[in-house]
Scaffold this motif. Structure first.
Motif, PDB file in Angstrom:
ATOM      1  N   GLN A  91      -5.131   0.600  -8.559  1.00  0.00           N
ATOM      2  CA  GLN A  91      -6.091   1.360  -7.912  1.00  0.00           C
ATOM      3  C   GLN A  91      -7.089   0.158  -6.875  1.00  0.00           C
ATOM      4  O   GLN A  91      -7.489  -0.509  -7.658  1.00  0.00           O
ATOM      5  CB  GLN A  91      -6.979   2.223  -8.954  1.00  0.00           C
ATOM      6  CG  GLN A  91      -7.934   3.140  -8.342  1.00  0.00           C
ATOM      7  CD  GLN A  91      -7.745   4.020  -7.799  1.00  0.00           C
ATOM      8  OE1 GLN A  91      -6.771   4.900  -7.978  1.00  0.00           O
ATOM      9  NE2 GLN A  91      -8.185   4.589  -6.430  1.00  0.00           N
ATOM     10  N   LYS A  92      -7.291   0.639  -5.821  1.00  0.00           N
ATOM     11  CA  LYS A  92      -8.187  -0.244  -4.982  1.00  0.00           C
ATOM     12  C   LYS A  92      -9.568   0.369  -5.334  1.00  0.00           C
ATOM     13  O   LYS A  92      -9.717   1.565  -5.312  1.00  0.00           O
ATOM     14  CB  LYS A  92      -7.807  -0.044  -3.715  1.00  0.00           C
ATOM     15  CG  LYS A  92      -6.645  -0.872  -3.039  1.00  0.00           C
ATOM     16  CD  LYS A  92      -6.340  -1.003  -1.672  1.00  0.00           C
ATOM     17  CE  LYS A  92      -5.770   0.129  -0.907  1.00  0.00           C
ATOM     18  NZ  LYS A  92      -5.735  -0.126   0.599  1.00  0.00           N
ATOM     19  N   PRO A  93     -10.561  -0.249  -5.242  1.00  0.00           N
ATOM     20  CA  PRO A  93     -10.350  -1.812  -5.045  1.00  0.00           C
ATOM     21  C   PRO A  93     -10.134  -2.486  -6.243  1.00  0.00           C
ATOM     22  O   PRO A  93     -10.531  -1.515  -7.447  1.00  0.00           O
ATOM     23  CB  PRO A  93     -11.911  -2.024  -4.673  1.00  0.00           C
ATOM     24  CG  PRO A  93     -12.781  -1.051  -5.174  1.00  0.00           C
ATOM     25  CD  PRO A  93     -11.995   0.152  -5.216  1.00  0.00           C
ATOM     26  N   PHE A  94      -9.595  -3.302  -6.473  1.00  0.00           N
ATOM     27  CA  PHE A  94      -9.335  -4.463  -7.536  1.00  0.00           C
ATOM     28  C   PHE A  94      -9.769  -5.577  -7.494  1.00  0.00           C
ATOM     29  O   PHE A  94      -9.842  -6.249  -6.236  1.00  0.00           O
ATOM     30  CB  PHE A  94      -7.820  -4.146  -7.984  1.00  0.00           C
ATOM     31  CG  PHE A  94      -6.976  -4.392  -6.790  1.00  0.00           C
ATOM     32  CD1 PHE A  94      -6.460  -5.927  -6.629  1.00  0.00           C
ATOM     33  CD2 PHE A  94      -6.434  -3.586  -5.902  1.00  0.00           C
ATOM     34  CE1 PHE A  94      -5.679  -6.229  -5.615  1.00  0.00           C
ATOM     35  CE2 PHE A  94      -5.477  -4.006  -4.927  1.00  0.00           C
ATOM     36  CZ  PHE A  94      -5.043  -5.069  -4.828  1.00  0.00           C
ATOM     37  N   THR A  95      -9.811  -6.305  -8.507  1.00  0.00           N
ATOM     38  CA  THR A  95     -10.495  -7.747  -8.428  1.00  0.00           C
ATOM     39  C   THR A  95      -8.999  -8.523  -8.515  1.00  0.00           C
ATOM     40  O   THR A  95      -8.123  -8.120  -9.140  1.00  0.00           O
ATOM     41  CB  THR A  95     -11.153  -8.074  -9.742  1.00  0.00           C
ATOM     42  OG1 THR A  95     -10.428  -7.862 -10.869  1.00  0.00           O
ATOM     43  CG2 THR A  95     -12.422  -7.135  -9.739  1.00  0.00           C
ATOM     44  N   ASP A 154       0.881  -1.130   0.030  1.00  0.00           N
ATOM     45  CA  ASP A 154       0.235  -0.061  -0.106  1.00  0.00           C
ATOM     46  C   ASP A 154       0.954   1.121   0.115  1.00  0.00           C
ATOM     47  O   ASP A 154       1.960   1.206   0.338  1.00  0.00           O
ATOM     48  CB  ASP A 154      -1.061   0.102   1.279  1.00  0.00           C
ATOM     49  CG  ASP A 154      -2.084   0.656   0.955  1.00  0.00           C
ATOM     50  OD1 ASP A 154      -2.131   1.692   0.387  1.00  0.00           O
ATOM     51  OD2 ASP A 154      -3.243   0.128   1.556  1.00  0.00           O
ATOM     52  N   ASP A 212      -7.641  -8.131 -12.033  1.00  0.00           N
ATOM     53  CA  ASP A 212      -6.692  -6.894 -12.068  1.00  0.00           C
ATOM     54  C   ASP A 212      -5.426  -7.302 -11.620  1.00  0.00           C
ATOM     55  O   ASP A 212      -4.364  -6.882 -12.192  1.00  0.00           O
ATOM     56  CB  ASP A 212      -7.498  -5.931 -11.385  1.00  0.00           C
ATOM     57  CG  ASP A 212      -8.803  -5.411 -11.733  1.00  0.00           C
ATOM     58  OD1 ASP A 212      -8.998  -5.467 -13.202  1.00  0.00           O
ATOM     59  OD2 ASP A 212      -9.490  -4.805 -11.077  1.00  0.00           O
ATOM     60  N   LEU A 213      -5.281  -7.863 -10.220  1.00  0.00           N
ATOM     61  CA  LEU A 213      -4.058  -8.134  -9.904  1.00  0.00           C
ATOM     62  C   LEU A 213      -3.156  -9.125 -10.473  1.00  0.00           C
ATOM     63  O   LEU A 213      -1.953  -8.847 -10.829  1.00  0.00           O
ATOM     64  CB  LEU A 213      -4.610  -8.841  -8.423  1.00  0.00           C
ATOM     65  CG  LEU A 213      -2.974  -9.105  -7.535  1.00  0.00           C
ATOM     66  CD1 LEU A 213      -2.028  -8.006  -7.373  1.00  0.00           C
ATOM     67  CD2 LEU A 213      -3.506  -9.636  -6.160  1.00  0.00           C
ATOM     68  N   MET A 236      -0.225   0.138  -4.257  1.00  0.00           N
ATOM     69  CA  MET A 236      -1.835   0.105  -4.427  1.00  0.00           C
ATOM     70  C   MET A 236      -2.170   1.152  -3.467  1.00  0.00           C
ATOM     71  O   MET A 236      -1.443   1.605  -2.401  1.00  0.00           O
ATOM     72  CB  MET A 236      -2.118  -1.158  -4.378  1.00  0.00           C
ATOM     73  CG  MET A 236      -1.962  -1.825  -2.745  1.00  0.00           C
ATOM     74  SD  MET A 236      -2.885  -3.513  -2.134  1.00  0.00           S
ATOM     75  CE  MET A 236      -2.127  -3.796  -0.810  1.00  0.00           C
ATOM     76  N   SER A 237      -3.380   1.619  -3.759  1.00  0.00           N
ATOM     77  CA  SER A 237      -3.965   2.659  -2.921  1.00  0.00           C
ATOM     78  C   SER A 237      -5.335   2.731  -3.355  1.00  0.00           C
ATOM     79  O   SER A 237      -5.838   2.469  -4.342  1.00  0.00           O
ATOM     80  CB  SER A 237      -3.231   4.002  -2.855  1.00  0.00           C
ATOM     81  OG  SER A 237      -3.781   5.007  -2.212  1.00  0.00           O
ATOM     82  N   GLY A 238      -6.291   3.434  -2.484  1.00  0.00           N
ATOM     83  CA  GLY A 238      -7.552   3.716  -2.742  1.00  0.00           C
ATOM     84  C   GLY A 238      -7.669   5.389  -3.177  1.00  0.00           C
ATOM     85  O   GLY A 238      -8.628   5.665  -3.769  1.00  0.00           O
TER      86      GLY A 238
END
Length: 88
Positions: A71-75, A22, A78-79, A49-51
């Motif tokens: 970008q959060k949220p991710f699936t 994060d 996506d990851l 990663m971050s919101g």
């Protein structure tokens, strides 16, 4: 915590290919954590990663241009795609 992550990197017997961190965390930010772990595992690749959006984070000087950002949220999809992109 970031300190636990650093300790895990120090004591891990094998190599580490990728770090997912994060951007904003207690005690230190993701850029500082990556710097510490890169000192232990120089070939490490990093995904931040971050919101918050990448533009907001870059504006505050936490991340440099050209970093790998999710970008959060991710699936999970996506990851997986981001990891494939980063590892080539």
């Amino acid at each position: 915590t970031p300190q636990e992550g650093i300790e895990m990197a120090r004591t891990h017997a094998g190599g580490i290919d990728i770090l997912l961190t994060d951007v904003i965390m207690p005690q230190m930010n993701g850029k500082q954590l990556a710097h510490e772990i890169l000192g232990i595992h120089p070939g490490l690749r990093v995904i931040y990663m971050s919101g918050y959006t990448a533009n907001v984070i870059a504006h505050h000087g936490v991340l440099d241009e050209g970093i790998h950002f999710l970008q959060k949220p991710f699936t999970k999809k996506d990851l997986k795609a981001k990891i494939s992109e980063v590892l080539g």
